[in-house]
Design a protein around this motif. Structure first.
Motif, short mmCIF file in Angstrom:
data_model
loop_
_atom_site.label_atom_id
_atom_site.label_comp_id
_atom_site.label_asym_id
_atom_site.label_seq_id
_atom_site.Cartn_x
_atom_site.Cartn_y
_atom_site.Cartn_z
N ARG A 176 41.95 67.24 11.58
CA ARG A 176 41.68 67.86 12.89
C ARG A 176 42.95 68.02 13.45
O ARG A 176 42.66 68.98 14.56
N SER A 177 43.81 67.46 13.35
CA SER A 177 44.82 67.72 14.35
C SER A 177 45.86 68.90 13.98
O SER A 177 46.57 69.29 14.68
N MET A 178 45.33 69.51 12.75
CA MET A 178 46.23 70.79 12.27
C MET A 178 46.74 71.97 13.24
O MET A 178 47.91 72.40 13.38
N THR A 179 45.58 72.19 14.07
CA THR A 179 46.05 73.26 15.23
C THR A 179 46.62 72.89 16.72
O THR A 179 46.54 73.69 17.37
N GLY B 3 53.26 66.32 18.08
CA GLY B 3 53.07 65.18 18.76
C GLY B 3 51.50 64.64 18.73
O GLY B 3 51.33 63.44 18.93
N MET B 4 50.58 65.45 18.63
CA MET B 4 49.40 65.15 18.47
C MET B 4 48.79 64.98 17.08
O MET B 4 48.47 65.88 16.29
N VAL C 117 39.49 66.40 20.35
CA VAL C 117 40.07 65.38 21.07
C VAL C 117 41.22 64.72 20.23
O VAL C 117 41.03 63.98 19.38
N ASP C 118 42.32 64.70 21.02
CA ASP C 118 43.43 64.04 20.69
C ASP C 118 43.43 62.61 20.73
O ASP C 118 43.12 62.05 22.11
N VAL D 278 45.28 56.55 21.21
CA VAL D 278 44.58 55.48 21.03
C VAL D 278 44.28 55.01 19.40
O VAL D 278 43.50 54.18 18.82
N LEU D 279 45.07 55.74 18.64
CA LEU D 279 45.11 55.60 17.10
C LEU D 279 45.25 54.26 16.73
O LEU D 279 44.55 53.65 16.04
#
Length: 192
Positions: free
Chosen positions: A168-171, A175-176, A132-133, A137-138
């Motif tokens: 977790r955003s590696m793939t 921008g995510m 989940v991107d 909301v970071l």
């Protein structure tokens, strides 16, 4: 949870243990420390848009043998009727995290509820099937983490959490920058 709250979804957060043993210094009287942890939780959840909180009274490291916890969880599932429940994975190191997972899995069968279960990682990365991107909301998540000052004195949880979320955003597409990973299952597959 911030994404759910932002979308208008009903969100209930249940704290299964009281956190009384979280003060490694032992400087604060336990009832004051429990009240502090609850206040931090309310403030953190408020930042992400969640106000429906429940604090169960079970002591730290006692959840697996907590009398009445299963019945309480069954009642919660029957009364609240969630479509999805987020719970720590069974691979967690902390005994209360694992106990929460097993308690939920047992309660699902007893409650006769069909729902999605999203296992999440706290202190043990897991094999995930859903990302989940959380980039939108970071900032909210970071502000919420900062509200847990009692816990940040114990560990640099903010840095640890952000490191895992970044990994977790590696793939994901450009921008995510941060994502949360879950192992998402239909409850029918995990009932006993």
């Amino acid at each position: 949870l911030a994404l759910h709250a932002g979308a208008g979804d009903a969100v209930k957060v249940v704290f299964l243990t009281n956190g009384a043993e979280g003060d490694s210094t032992g400087e604060m009287e336990k009832s004051r420390y429990v009240a502090l942890r609850q206040e931090e939780a309310k403030n953190a959840c408020g930042i992400i848009g969640v106000s429906d909180l429940v604090f169960w009274p079970y002591g730290d490291r006692s959840l697996s043998g907590a009398r009445g916890a299963l019945l309480r969880m069954v009642d919660l599932l029957r009364d609240y009727r969630p479509q999805r429940v987020y719970v720590p994975s069974p691979m967690e190191f902390h005994p209360d995290h694992r106990a929460a997972c097993f308690l939920l899995c047992d309660a699902i069968g007893e409650a006769g509820r069909n729902l999605e279960v999203a296992f999440y990682e706290v202190n043990q990365p897991i094999s995930v099937n859903t990302l989940v991107d959380i980039t939108p909301v970071l900032a909210q998540k970071l502000r919420a983490i900062e509200r847990y000052q009692s816990q940040l004195r114990e560990q640099p949880y903010g840095d640890i959490i952000m490191g895992l979320d970044r990994f977790r955003s590696m793939t994901l597409p450009e921008g995510m920058t941060h994502a949360e990973g879950f192992s998402l299952w239909q409850s029918g597959l995990i009932q006993k």
